[in-house]
Design a protein around this motif. Structure first.
Motif, PDB file in Angstrom:
ATOM      1  N   TYR A  58       2.729  -1.355  13.938  1.00 31.70           N
ATOM      2  CA  TYR A  58       3.580  -1.268  13.119  1.00 31.70           C
ATOM      3  C   TYR A  58       4.540  -2.338  13.475  1.00 31.70           C
TER       4      TYR A  58
ATOM      5  N   PRO B 172       4.782  -5.637  11.772  1.00 37.45           N
ATOM      6  CA  PRO B 172       5.451  -4.940  10.596  1.00 37.45           C
ATOM      7  C   PRO B 172       4.475  -5.538   9.523  1.00 37.45           C
ATOM      8  N   ARG B 173       4.138  -6.453   8.797  1.00 32.17           N
ATOM      9  CA  ARG B 173       4.163  -6.961   7.841  1.00 32.17           C
ATOM     10  C   ARG B 173       2.460  -6.296   7.158  1.00 32.17           C
ATOM     11  N   GLY B 174       1.801  -6.855   8.283  1.00 36.45           N
ATOM     12  CA  GLY B 174       0.201  -7.188   8.246  1.00 36.45           C
ATOM     13  C   GLY B 174      -0.217  -5.747   8.911  1.00 36.45           C
TER      14      GLY B 174
ATOM     15  N   GLY C 197       1.359   0.612   2.954  1.00 35.78           N
ATOM     16  CA  GLY C 197       2.288  -0.365   3.804  1.00 35.78           C
ATOM     17  C   GLY C 197       3.445  -1.522   2.505  1.00 35.78           C
ATOM     18  N   GLY C 198       3.084  -1.673   1.207  1.00 39.60           N
ATOM     19  CA  GLY C 198       4.221  -2.071   0.412  1.00 39.60           C
ATOM     20  C   GLY C 198       5.337  -1.420   0.322  1.00 39.60           C
TER      21      GLY C 198
ATOM     22  N   GLU D  56       7.602  -0.620   3.052  1.00 36.19           N
ATOM     23  CA  GLU D  56       8.133  -1.939   3.765  1.00 36.19           C
ATOM     24  C   GLU D  56       9.470  -1.934   3.961  1.00 36.19           C
ATOM     25  N   GLY D  57       9.999  -2.184   4.980  1.00 36.30           N
ATOM     26  CA  GLY D  57      11.501  -2.831   5.640  1.00 36.30           C
ATOM     27  C   GLY D  57      12.035  -0.892   6.286  1.00 36.30           C
TER      28      GLY D  57
ATOM     29  N   THR E  63      -0.207  -4.686  -2.874  1.00 37.62           N
ATOM     30  CA  THR E  63      -0.546  -3.840  -2.407  1.00 37.62           C
ATOM     31  C   THR E  63      -0.108  -2.292  -2.779  1.00 37.62           C
TER      32      THR E  63
END
Lengths: 138, 765
Positions: free
Chosen positions: B19, B23-25, B95-96, B99-100, B446
């Motif tokens: 991660y 972080p995005r994928g 993941g979605g 996020e962040g 996502t």
């Protein structure tokens, strides 16, 4: 306690005590001695320095922190059981090798000695830790 | 299969690192593992559906009968596919959803670890192995529920779930051990064939009670149901995964797995069916009173778990078929609805379903998924939920007794599900827009991919009922312990079940229309959910803390003298009891003692008396040292140089410590009263007397031949040492020594910490 006699005596006795502690450790497998007694003698040697020169001097001459000794000792003791695992034997089965030394003839080295070194370090570290804590309370 | 199970744990270790790197994928990458596992297990579908059972076994602790044995039959495969498939959806979704979030990597790690534990539960063929994974699911779900660990409610809910399921786990462990005793093996596949033996064993009822407690706590059955709605403190993907699709079904799985062994007996059928039916109705009723999206779904999950339990309690062919059909149907629609709830919360920032409407215009994909899932939940044809509901009704009808009542209960719950589906899955998405704001827009891919796929599975399952029939048959056969064909079909002909089903839908629409009135009618049943067993739990926890506080105050008063009296007193009571009961034969105390040894003993006694009577600390230390040296001398005379040497050094170091400590102490004075002194004297004399008798008894009671001869002989050839004492310490009993030096290190660090603590306190004032 800044007694000149004690300090002078300490200079001679301290190295002897440390040597004696190692001697006890090494001979322990065949003669009276061993890691526990050796570790106690080593910590007694440093306790002597604490009394003669104060805890700061003892810490300085030890170079590492007592808690490092404790940790190293535990790791050494536990690690000495590992080689047996690689040979498919139960944990802590003694492993021995004989070294041919030119000066003294064959010397048997085994993992139990390493284990005793671990015991030595733990005892040394624990006792010294407490002695130093007491002495530093001033 | 071992590697399939372990892979999740391994990837979990690396998840935070992955991660951080991407972080995005990360979620997409991590989802490859559950996806791969699903495909891997799907590859076995043909073989397993054909009735074959795949096994793999490796020794772990053979002396305890524990092996790393896994088996894959229809039941295990059904669960494994659900775990892997929904796991894939959930990982992508997290993941979605997160996020962040700074700890998203950690969340992925927990999820994967949970997935691996859950796979372990359903694949284990060894009871103790199953137990290990069972506890791992409790631990990983604790981490997931308490993921927002900065909120007190999340921490409390996590602890509650852990304590309830962990307490049940302890009961389960005991039950498993008894079961292994009664069945003669810990391998489930071996016990399965010995159901009659187990049921005939006197241990049957204790086993049943303990296993049922374990299963009921895990699957949130009444009266242990309260932890599940509280666990909604978890982030939504975790709720969807653990509390709808998988973890809470571990209890269901266990009931299904053990029903060939423990079932088929009224002692199983009556409590399991009754608890299931009660949970089903109570859960549905309480759910109707909820307005928060996730709580609504959570209570309806409690209800669904009740329905599953009830079916497994009945244990008939149609009931088992209903269970294996309802299991995926529920996992699909409930997982989907949970994920939708999270997406709605994410997009509109609203959790109260009654305040949202008209979301369908801004979130069309999510709305479509929600509605498809809701239709399945309501049991409308041609969805999987319809087949499942028909199955449940058929299962209730097949009950050996009380069939009409159970049928009515299922129909009632079915009607409630229709209403809940309407409230949660339809109402928020239709009508004029409210509860949303201008920024509300469709969730990212996502967030809608997972729920859409799950909802789609619900549709496909209904349209192609035959596709999974062989697998479901294999699963039902595993539950029954006998061949059973599951043939789900949309059209059975016009029968009473269809009528009842239609009546349930009609009733559900009625309940939906009256939902507001129902909510205002906070009946006693509604309060049961909040103040019943849940408050027992709270009271229990408070009691526990009070007890702990009381006994701490009693035993750990802070007075050293009290500690000593407690420790010595406990030793006196326990060892003295054993001595008196054993009727010891004492050795003659003075046999072979030489004159100078007696002199030494006398010296020790005099020094001990001097220590007690001394009026200065230095004198007390010196005479105590004399006691120690005297004893060391006796050791030497009696041929124990190692012991003597150690004793000498210990005495010396002790004196050094005393000297260092001495000038910190106040002036010596006698503070204790005569009475206290007399009490201390009595305790000391008793302890000393006990030790004396003990030593003499030990010398006098030699039932077994001495082992010192063996050590003396084996020392050189086996351990290459001539000092037997040292050889025992570092080789023969090396593991003991390792334990002892560990204790020494811990005690040393503890003493050091106490000294440092005192220093700090003195610095403060």
């Amino acid at each position: 306690m800044s007694s000149l006699i004690l300090r002078t005596a300490c200079r001679f006795v301290f190295p002897l005590l440390v040597l004696f502690s190692v001697f006890l450790l090494v001979r322990g497998h065949n003669e009276p001695g061993g890691g526990f007694a050796g570790g106690l003698v080593a910590s007694a040697a440093f306790a002597l320095v604490v009394i003669a020169y104060g805890p700061a001097a003892a810490r300085k001459s030890l170079r590492v922190r007592p808690s490092t000794l404790i940790g190293t000792g535990l790791l050494t003791a536990a690690g000495s059981g590992m080689p047996a695992l690689f040979r498919g034997e139960p944990f802590m089965t003694g492993q021995w090798r004989t070294l041919e030394l030119p000066a003294s003839g064959p010397v048997a080295l085994g993992s139990p000695l390493l284990f005793d070194v671990g015991v030595y370090l733990v005892v040394f570290g624990v006792v010294l830790n407490i002695v130093l804590s007491f002495a530093e309370e001033d | 299969m071992l590697f399939a199970v372990l892979s999740g744990f391994v990837l979990a270790l690396f998840a935070p690192w992955i991660y951080r790197r991407a972080p995005r994928g990360a979620a997409w990458i991590l989802a490859l593992l559950p996806l791969g596992l699903t495909l891997y297990f799907l590859g076995f579908a043909g073989t397993v559906a054909g009735g074959e059972v795949l096994r793999s076994s490796r020794p772990w602790a053979p002396s305890l009968g524990v092996s790393l044995s896994f088996s894959l039959d229809g039941l295990a495969l059904l669960f494994a596919l659900l775990i892997g498939g929904i796991g894939t959806a959930v990982v992508v979704y997290s993941g979605g959803y997160l996020e962040g979030h700074p700890h998203a990597g950690r969340f992925h790690a927990y999820t994967l670890a949970f997935m691996a534990s859950m796979l372990g539960v359903v694949l284990s063929d060894n009871l103790l192995l199953l137990f290990v994974f069972w506890e791992l699911t409790s631990v990983s779900s604790y981490l997931l529920i308490g993921f927002d660990h900065e909120r007190e409610k999340a921490r409390k809910a996590a602890l509650q779930a852990l304590l309830v399921t962990g307490g049940g786990g302890l009961a389960l462990l005991a039950g498993f051990l008894l079961l292994g005793e009664a069945g003669g093996s810990l391998e489930i596949s071996e016990i399965s064939g010995r159901g009659d033996v187990v049921r005939g064993s006197p241990l049957y009822l204790p086993i049943l009670a303990l296993v049922l407690i374990g299963a009921f706590t895990k699957s949130a059955q009444f009266p242990f149901h309260f932890w599940l709605p509280n666990a909604m403190e978890a982030p939504t993907p975790a709720s969807a995964y653990l509390h709808a699709a998988t973890m809470v079904k571990a209890g269901i799985y266990l009931l299904a797995r053990l029903s060939p062994v423990l079932g088929n007996d009224p002692a199983w059928q009556i409590p399991v069916t009754a608890v299931g039916a009660l949970t089903m109705l109570a859960g549905a009723w309480i759910a109707l009173q909820q307005t928060y999206f996730k709580l609504l779904l959570a209570w309806s999950t409690v209800s669904a778990l009740g329905a599953l339990t009830m079916m497994l309690g009945l244990g008939t062919g149609p009931a088992a078929a209903a269970a294996v059909l309802f299991l995926p149907a529920h996992a699909f629609y409930k997982g989907s609805l949970f994920l939708v709830a999270g997406a709605v919360d994410h997009a509109a920032g609203e959790r109260d379903v009654t305040r949202i409407s008209g979301l369908g215009r801004t979130m069309p994909v999510t709305a479509a998924a929600a509605m498809a899932a809701a239709a399945s939940m309501a049991g409308l044809p041609p969805l999987l939920g319809f087949l499942a509901k028909e199955g449940l009704l058929g299962g209730a009808l097949s009950a050996p007794a009380a069939a009409p009542a159970l049928l009515g209960a299922v129909a009632l719950a079915g009607a409630a599900y229709v209403a809940i589906a309407g409230i949660a899955g339809v109402r928020p998405f239709i009508g004029p827009a409210s509860g949303t704001n201008a920024e509300t827009r469709e969730a990212p891919v996502t967030l809608w991919l997972g729920p859409s796929l799950l909802a789609l599975l619900g549709v496909l399952g209904g349209l192609l009922p035959g596709a999974a029939a062989p697998l479901l048959s294999a699963a039902a056969s595993a539950i029954l312990g006998a061949e059973h064909d599951v043939r789900p079909a949309l059209w059975h002909g016009f029968d009473s079940l269809l009528l009842l089903s239609a009546a349930a839908v009609a009733g559900g629409i009625g309940i939906y229309a009256a939902r507001n009135r129902l909510r205002s009618l906070r009946s006693r049943w509604g309060r049961l959910g909040r103040s019943g067993p849940s408050s027992w739990y709270d009271a229990g926890m408070e009691g526990l803390i009070l007890l702990a506080r009381g006994q701490t105050r009693l035993l750990q008063s802070g007075s050293l003298r009290t500690y000593l009296i407690i420790v010595v007193g406990a030793m006196l009571a326990l060892a003295g009891h054993a001595l008196v009961r054993g009727g010891p034969r004492l050795a003659a105390p003075l046999s072979g003692a030489r004159f100078y040894e007696l002199c030494l003993a006398l010296l020790v006694l005099v020094a001990a008396a001097a220590t007690v009577r001394s009026r200065s600390r230095l004198a007390a230390v010196a005479s105590l040292g004399a006691v120690g040296y005297g004893i060391a001398l006796i050791f030497i005379l009696r041929g124990a140089p190692d012991l003597a040497m150690t004793q000498f050094i210990v005495e010396t170091v002790t004196v050094v410590l005393f000297v260092l400590a001495l000038h910190h102490l106040p002036q010596f004075s006698r503070l204790s009263t005569r009475g206290a002194q007399a009490r201390d004297a009595i305790v000391s004399l008793l302890a000393g007397g006990l030790m004396t008798v003990f030593v003499l008894a030990a010398a006098g009671a030699r039932h077994l031949p001495s082992i010192s001869g063996y050590f003396a002989e084996a020392s050189v050839p086996m351990a290459r040492g001539r000092n037997i004492v040292n050889v025992i310490l570092v080789d023969f009993r090396g593991l003991d020594t390792l334990g002892e030096i560990t204790v020494l290190a811990v005690a040393g660090i503890g003493a050091w910490a106490l000294l440092k603590l005192r220093l700090k306190r003195e610095e403060k004032p």
